[in-house]
Design an enzyme around this catalytic site. Structure first.
Site, PDB file in Angstrom:
ATOM      1  N   ASP A 226       0.814  -1.222   0.000  1.00 57.36           N
ATOM      2  CA  ASP A 226       0.000   0.000   0.000  1.00 57.36           C
ATOM      3  C   ASP A 226       0.847   1.271   0.000  1.00 57.36           C
ATOM      4  O   ASP A 226       0.487   2.273   0.615  1.00 57.36           O
ATOM      5  CB  ASP A 226      -0.962   0.032   1.204  1.00 57.36           C
ATOM      6  CG  ASP A 226      -1.746  -1.251   1.316  1.00 57.36           C
ATOM      7  OD1 ASP A 226      -2.269  -1.691   0.292  1.00 57.36           O
ATOM      8  OD2 ASP A 226      -1.819  -1.821   2.425  1.00 57.36           O
TER       9      ASP A 226
ATOM     10  N   HIS B 138      -5.123  -2.071  -6.663  1.00 59.13           N
ATOM     11  CA  HIS B 138      -4.515  -0.862  -7.226  1.00 59.13           C
ATOM     12  C   HIS B 138      -5.632   0.062  -7.682  1.00 59.13           C
ATOM     13  O   HIS B 138      -6.438  -0.324  -8.516  1.00 59.13           O
ATOM     14  CB  HIS B 138      -3.655  -1.199  -8.454  1.00 59.13           C
ATOM     15  CG  HIS B 138      -2.344  -1.824  -8.104  1.00 59.13           C
ATOM     16  ND1 HIS B 138      -1.435  -2.230  -9.057  1.00 59.13           N
ATOM     17  CD2 HIS B 138      -1.788  -2.098  -6.925  1.00 59.13           C
ATOM     18  CE1 HIS B 138      -0.375  -2.736  -8.457  1.00 59.13           C
ATOM     19  NE2 HIS B 138      -0.569  -2.675  -7.161  1.00 59.13           N
TER      20      HIS B 138
ATOM     21  N   GLN C 231       1.821  -5.993  -3.264  1.00 60.05           N
ATOM     22  CA  GLN C 231       2.230  -6.105  -1.854  1.00 60.05           C
ATOM     23  C   GLN C 231       3.562  -5.367  -1.619  1.00 60.05           C
ATOM     24  O   GLN C 231       3.847  -4.429  -2.330  1.00 60.05           O
ATOM     25  CB  GLN C 231       2.306  -7.571  -1.401  1.00 60.05           C
ATOM     26  CG  GLN C 231       0.948  -8.256  -1.284  1.00 60.05           C
ATOM     27  CD  GLN C 231       0.462  -8.891  -2.566  1.00 60.05           C
ATOM     28  OE1 GLN C 231       1.236  -9.462  -3.304  1.00 60.05           O
ATOM     29  NE2 GLN C 231      -0.811  -8.792  -2.840  1.00 60.05           N
TER      30      GLN C 231
HETATM   31  P1  IMP Z   1      -2.846 -12.836   2.002  1.00 61.31           P
HETATM   32  O1  IMP Z   1      -1.935 -12.299   0.955  1.00 61.31           O
HETATM   33  O2  IMP Z   1      -4.295 -12.597   1.704  1.00 61.31           O
HETATM   34  O3  IMP Z   1      -2.549 -14.263   2.349  1.00 61.31           O
HETATM   35  O4  IMP Z   1      -2.572 -12.026   3.365  1.00 61.31           O
HETATM   36  C1  IMP Z   1      -1.329 -12.138   4.048  1.00 61.31           C
HETATM   37  C2  IMP Z   1      -0.896 -10.805   4.613  1.00 61.31           C
HETATM   38  O5  IMP Z   1      -0.548  -9.931   3.558  1.00 61.31           O
HETATM   39  C3  IMP Z   1      -1.991 -10.075   5.398  1.00 61.31           C
HETATM   40  O6  IMP Z   1      -1.384  -9.340   6.444  1.00 61.31           O
HETATM   41  C4  IMP Z   1      -2.572  -9.135   4.368  1.00 61.31           C
HETATM   42  O7  IMP Z   1      -3.215  -8.034   4.964  1.00 61.31           O
HETATM   43  C5  IMP Z   1      -1.308  -8.738   3.637  1.00 61.31           C
HETATM   44  N1  IMP Z   1      -1.570  -8.292   2.262  1.00 61.31           N
HETATM   45  C6  IMP Z   1      -1.873  -9.040   1.190  1.00 61.31           C
HETATM   46  N2  IMP Z   1      -2.020  -8.278   0.108  1.00 61.31           N
HETATM   47  C7  IMP Z   1      -1.779  -7.016   0.481  1.00 61.31           C
HETATM   48  C8  IMP Z   1      -1.723  -5.761  -0.231  1.00 61.31           C
HETATM   49  O8  IMP Z   1      -1.943  -5.670  -1.440  1.00 61.31           O
HETATM   50  N3  IMP Z   1      -1.419  -4.679   0.546  1.00 61.31           N
HETATM   51  C9  IMP Z   1      -1.140  -4.757   1.871  1.00 61.31           C
HETATM   52  N4  IMP Z   1      -1.180  -5.892   2.550  1.00 61.31           N
HETATM   53  C10 IMP Z   1      -1.484  -7.022   1.864  1.00 61.31           C
END
Ligand code: IMP
Length: 424
Positions: free
Chosen positions: A13, A41, A224
């Site tokens: 983010d 995005h 990410q």
């Molecule tokens: P997952 O990717 O859904 O398995 O989540 C794993 C961790 O990554 C969690 O803490 C999510 O909040 C974080 N996360 C996944 N995608 C994003 C993103 O695009 N921005 C910020 N955090 C993310």
């Protein structure tokens, strides 16, 4: 050769979408190499808001090839929703290409994401529940189903049936839940998705290689951020892919020698969603102000993001582990009128000063930020050149460069594309 990688240099983010959008305009090919529709995005063009999760935002530019490469995990239902949304807006998706090697997010992945999170109780990771972790688990376990399998009806049905038997057992006997999946229903739904996605599916490694060989402008857009990297991030509070520069090579099927520039996107402060220690986290008025002014709420989940002061220990870690050649420093306008600004230069762990981000979360939780205070600045969102910026903002930018170890080449002073200052 002109290849640029853009990655998130904090906890995700960081405002990558804006930088990606600016650079996509001149890119001939945009490639996404990891993650799935856990990413969000948002791009604003002519006052219109577009939200992207899987498809590179470069699709907004006619003539830009957009590749969803092999390292991405694709939820076909989510992807088709995104495609349909774009078609309704009159955006052509003719230039979209999807890797036949990418893994598919299946309905049981999404269910298991929620079930395992629930089972973790207070120790939950705070995932987006999009099935990302369970899909990458199957990939690593070698039971995953890929896009090329989707194109082979018989093989696809066989793989779904095999997987459903096992997943249903896990759901019932390990997690004691009554949810059970019907393989035939999944096969039927995915046949429909296959028909619609077929025209876009190809060997994207060839497209990437040929574009690089032909000296085209290729942009690799990250999702990410560094601290969410499965190997380098704040494990286990990470995602299941590799958002660092190294992930681009495997996730797109290119060699490291093909990369010219690595741009790390940072904000003038830090945010994170989900759980885990966060040394510079702000709990009072300043944190709330940053959240409100910076609109720090998740694009995918709507969750409020935790906010904190800029952490140069994290910045240095990102520069080091991704070989960043430059930094895009976003949202420094959010720090306007906040009073003196703090910047974390090191951690104090039980009296020992360290400048290196620790591996262990237990160690990280013990780290107290060592702050340097800098004078703040007033409104800057109307400024368009580096010269116009107040001396205090320039001093902050310089300090970020010195502490992190890479040059700041772009500075964001607002959410719009034109609120971006190039630093010579
Ligand atoms: P997952 O990717 O859904 O398995 O989540 C794993 C961790 O990554 C969690 O803490 C999510 O909040 C974080 N996360 C996944 N995608 C994003 C993103 O695009 N921005 C910020 N955090 C993310």
């Amino acid at each position: 050769m002109s290849t640029k990688v853009i990655i998130g240099a904090q906890w995700g983010d960081e405002g990558k979408a804006k930088i990606i959008d600016i650079l996509s305009e001149e890119a001939e090919v945009v490639i996404r190499s990891q993650g799935g529709n856990n990413a969000g995005h948002t791009v604003v063009v002519d006052g219109k808001v577009y939200k992207f999760h899987l498809i590179p935002s470069g699709i907004l530019y006619p003539g830009t090839k957009c590749i969803v490469a092999n390292g991405v995990v694709i939820d076909p239902e989510g992807m088709l929703k995104e495609i349909d949304g774009l078609i309704i807006e009159g955006i052509s998706i003719e230039n979209l290409r999807i890797s036949e090697r990418a893994h598919l997010v299946m309905p049981y992945h999404k269910a298991l994401d929620g079930i395992t999170e629930e089972a973790r109780g207070n120790e939950d990771i705070g995932t987006t529940k999009k099935g990302i972790g369970p899909c990458y688990m199957d990939k690593a376990e070698r039971s995953g189903i890929r896009v090329c399998d989707l194109m082979n009806e018989e093989l696809f049905a066989k793989k779904v049936r095999e997987n459903v038997i096992i997943k249903n057992k896990i759901i019932k006997y390990v997690y004691d839940k009554d949810i059970q999946f019907d393989a035939e229903e999944i096969i039927k739904d995915y046949r429909g998705y296959a028909k619609r996605l077929a025209p876009y599916i190809t060997d994207t490694t060839v497209l990437a290689f040929e574009a690089i060989k032909a000296d085209k402008k290729v942009l690799f857009e990250g999702a990410q951020g560094t601290l969410l990297d499965l190997d380098l991030g704040t494990y286990p509070y990470v995602t299941s892919s590799h958002p660092v520069t190294g992930g681009v090579c495997i996730g797109s099927g290119i060699g490291p020698t093909a990369i010219d520039e690595c741009i790390g996107v940072m904000k003038g402060y830090i945010t994170r969603v989900g759980k885990g220690p966060f040394p510079t986290e702000l709990f009072g008025e300043v944190g709330d102000k940053i959240r409100d002014v910076g609109h720090e709420f998740g694009t995918t989940t709507g969750r409020p993001r935790r906010c904190g002061w800029f952490d140069a220990v994290i910045g240095e870690f990102a520069v080091r582990t991704s070989g960043l050649t430059s930094i895009a420093l976003n949202k420094i306008d959010v720090l306007s009128d906040i009073g003196p600004i703090k910047i974390c230069t090191a951690y104090n762990k039980n009296g020992v000063i360290t400048k290196h981000f620790p591996a262990s979360l237990e160690e990280l939780a013990k780290c107290e930020p060592v702050y340097e205070e800098m004078p703040g600045w007033g409104p800057i969102d109307h400024m368009r050149t580096y010269e116009e910026l107040p001396a205090e903002a320039k001093a902050f930018i310089k300090r970020v460069e010195d502490l992190c170890g890479a040059k700041v080449t772009m500075v964001g002073v607002g959410p719009n594309r034109n609120q971006n200052i190039n630093v010579e």
